[in-house]
Scaffold this motif. Structure first.
Motif, PDB file in Angstrom:
ATOM      1  N   THR A   1       2.565   4.455  -1.330  1.00 15.41           N
ATOM      2  CA  THR A   1       2.126   5.292  -2.453  1.00 15.41           C
ATOM      3  C   THR A   1       3.260   6.027  -3.161  1.00 15.41           C
ATOM      4  O   THR A   1       3.037   6.637  -4.198  1.00 15.41           O
ATOM      5  CB  THR A   1       1.090   6.339  -1.983  1.00 15.41           C
ATOM      6  OG1 THR A   1       1.708   7.226  -1.036  1.00 15.41           O
ATOM      7  CG2 THR A   1      -0.128   5.667  -1.359  1.00 15.41           C
TER       8      THR A   1
ATOM      9  N   TYR B   1      -6.820   8.337   1.822  1.00 12.39           N
ATOM     10  CA  TYR B   1      -6.179   7.023   1.854  1.00 12.39           C
ATOM     11  C   TYR B   1      -6.629   6.230   3.075  1.00 12.39           C
ATOM     12  O   TYR B   1      -5.886   6.027   4.024  1.00 12.39           O
ATOM     13  CB  TYR B   1      -4.661   7.205   1.837  1.00 12.39           C
ATOM     14  CG  TYR B   1      -3.924   5.948   1.415  1.00 12.39           C
ATOM     15  CD1 TYR B   1      -4.505   5.021   0.567  1.00 12.39           C
ATOM     16  CD2 TYR B   1      -2.645   5.696   1.875  1.00 12.39           C
ATOM     17  CE1 TYR B   1      -3.833   3.890   0.183  1.00 12.39           C
ATOM     18  CE2 TYR B   1      -1.951   4.562   1.487  1.00 12.39           C
ATOM     19  CZ  TYR B   1      -2.556   3.664   0.645  1.00 12.39           C
ATOM     20  OH  TYR B   1      -1.895   2.529   0.255  1.00 12.39           O
TER      21      TYR B   1
ATOM     22  N   LYS C   1       0.806  -1.222   0.000  1.00 13.12           N
ATOM     23  CA  LYS C   1       0.000   0.000   0.000  1.00 13.12           C
ATOM     24  C   LYS C   1       0.837   1.268   0.000  1.00 13.12           C
ATOM     25  O   LYS C   1       0.321   2.353   0.185  1.00 13.12           O
ATOM     26  CB  LYS C   1      -0.957  -0.021   1.200  1.00 13.12           C
ATOM     27  CG  LYS C   1      -1.987  -1.137   1.118  1.00 13.12           C
ATOM     28  CD  LYS C   1      -2.944  -1.144   2.284  1.00 13.12           C
ATOM     29  CE  LYS C   1      -2.335  -1.748   3.521  1.00 13.12           C
ATOM     30  NZ  LYS C   1      -3.321  -1.936   4.605  1.00 13.12           N
TER      31      LYS C   1
ATOM     32  N   GLN D   1      -6.921  -2.761  -3.967  1.00 10.26           N
ATOM     33  CA  GLN D   1      -6.471  -3.377  -2.712  1.00 10.26           C
ATOM     34  C   GLN D   1      -7.644  -3.874  -1.862  1.00 10.26           C
ATOM     35  O   GLN D   1      -7.471  -4.746  -1.022  1.00 10.26           O
ATOM     36  CB  GLN D   1      -5.637  -2.381  -1.899  1.00 10.26           C
ATOM     37  CG  GLN D   1      -4.302  -2.018  -2.524  1.00 10.26           C
ATOM     38  CD  GLN D   1      -3.282  -3.149  -2.456  1.00 10.26           C
ATOM     39  OE1 GLN D   1      -3.378  -4.039  -1.626  1.00 10.26           O
ATOM     40  NE2 GLN D   1      -2.290  -3.104  -3.324  1.00 10.26           N
TER      41      GLN D   1
ATOM     42  N   SER E   1      -0.975  10.244   3.108  1.00  9.73           N
ATOM     43  CA  SER E   1      -0.051   9.359   2.409  1.00  9.73           C
ATOM     44  C   SER E   1       0.978  10.223   1.691  1.00  9.73           C
ATOM     45  O   SER E   1       0.769  11.428   1.476  1.00  9.73           O
ATOM     46  CB  SER E   1      -0.812   8.489   1.398  1.00  9.73           C
ATOM     47  OG  SER E   1      -1.326   9.303   0.348  1.00  9.73           O
TER      48      SER E   1
ATOM     49  N   ILE F   1      -6.699   1.970  -4.082  1.00  8.87           N
ATOM     50  CA  ILE F   1      -7.615   1.619  -2.986  1.00  8.87           C
ATOM     51  C   ILE F   1      -8.646   0.610  -3.475  1.00  8.87           C
ATOM     52  O   ILE F   1      -8.930  -0.387  -2.803  1.00  8.87           O
ATOM     53  CB  ILE F   1      -8.306   2.880  -2.431  1.00  8.87           C
ATOM     54  CG1 ILE F   1      -7.277   3.774  -1.732  1.00  8.87           C
ATOM     55  CG2 ILE F   1      -9.437   2.510  -1.469  1.00  8.87           C
ATOM     56  CD1 ILE F   1      -7.796   5.162  -1.390  1.00  8.87           C
TER      57      ILE F   1
ATOM     58  N   ARG G   1      -4.957   2.753   4.971  1.00  9.43           N
ATOM     59  CA  ARG G   1      -3.738   2.691   5.788  1.00  9.43           C
ATOM     60  C   ARG G   1      -3.911   3.601   6.985  1.00  9.43           C
ATOM     61  O   ARG G   1      -3.938   4.806   6.860  1.00  9.43           O
ATOM     62  CB  ARG G   1      -2.511   3.089   4.966  1.00  9.43           C
ATOM     63  CG  ARG G   1      -1.221   2.643   5.625  1.00  9.43           C
ATOM     64  CD  ARG G   1      -0.042   2.764   4.692  1.00  9.43           C
ATOM     65  NE  ARG G   1       1.120   2.144   5.288  1.00  9.43           N
ATOM     66  CZ  ARG G   1       2.350   2.295   4.839  1.00  9.43           C
ATOM     67  NH1 ARG G   1       2.584   3.031   3.783  1.00  9.43           N
ATOM     68  NH2 ARG G   1       3.355   1.700   5.426  1.00  9.43           N
TER      69      ARG G   1
END
Length: 198
Positions: A45, A141, A43, A184, A153, A181, A144
């Motif tokens: 970025t 984001y 994750k 994931q 992020s 996103i 996370r």
């Protein structure tokens, strides 16, 4: 067995984000100091920025020896993005450095703890002015979690910085983040996904 990775974006094929990648011509050079622990984080970025921005460099390491590039940067026109007590807020016009004065933006990529460690082990960073924001943009984001309210992020922080410094439209970068996103979370059970996205 190792997962097959996309040769362009380097994500697993089922999370490939190539269809959202856009080449963005940024004037301010972005230099990302990436903590080694971020390398295998799916994750992370920073690599999205490297895929989109035409002038972006990622350097892995923790200290002065790893980040020798800092010795070559122009001190007067390079800034470090970090929210300390001396930081100039890019979104306050009275204090905002002229866009023509900033040529290089340094960003530390890692958890708050790891970023702080990089700052402690890299005295070369002390020669640069620090910049931050008075008003944070909405954190997009959600997948996370971070312990601090002022957490963005790396992609969001850079996108907002480039918008404030050179009026670069952040939408293409946010689109890539949204695609990440979506990819994931696509295989998460609904109750797990709800924890992040609701």
């Amino acid at each position: 067995m190792a997962r097959t990775l996309c040769t362009q974006c380097n994500f697993a094929l089922n999370t490939c984000i190539c269809n959202a990648i856009t080449n963005i011509n940024n004037k301010v050079r972005v230099i990302i100091l990436k903590h080694p622990s971020e390398e295998k984080t799916a994750k992370n970025t920073a690599k999205l920025l490297n895929l989109c921005l035409t002038d972006c460099q990622i350097i892995k390491g923790e200290n002065n020896d790893d980040f020798a590039i800092l010795k070559t940067l122009p001190i007067s026109s390079t800034v470090l993005l970090y929210p300390n007590e001396n930081a100039i807020n890019l979104d306050e016009s009275a204090e905002q450095p002229s866009a023509t004065n900033i040529t290089h933006l340094i960003v530390v990529d890692g958890t708050w703890k790891k970023a702080y460690k990089i700052l402690q082990l890299t005295p070369l960073l002390n020669q640069f002015k620090t910049v931050s924001f008075k008003q944070l943009p909405k954190n997009r984001y959600a997948i996370r979690k971070a312990p601090r309210a002022d957490s963005l992020s790396t992609l969001e922080a850079v996108a907002h910085s480039l918008f404030l410094i050179e009026q670069l439209n952040p939408a293409p970068l946010y689109n890539v983040l949204d695609e990440l996103i979506q990819k994931q979370t696509q295989h998460m059970p609904e109750h797990v996904k709800a924890r992040y996205l609701d």
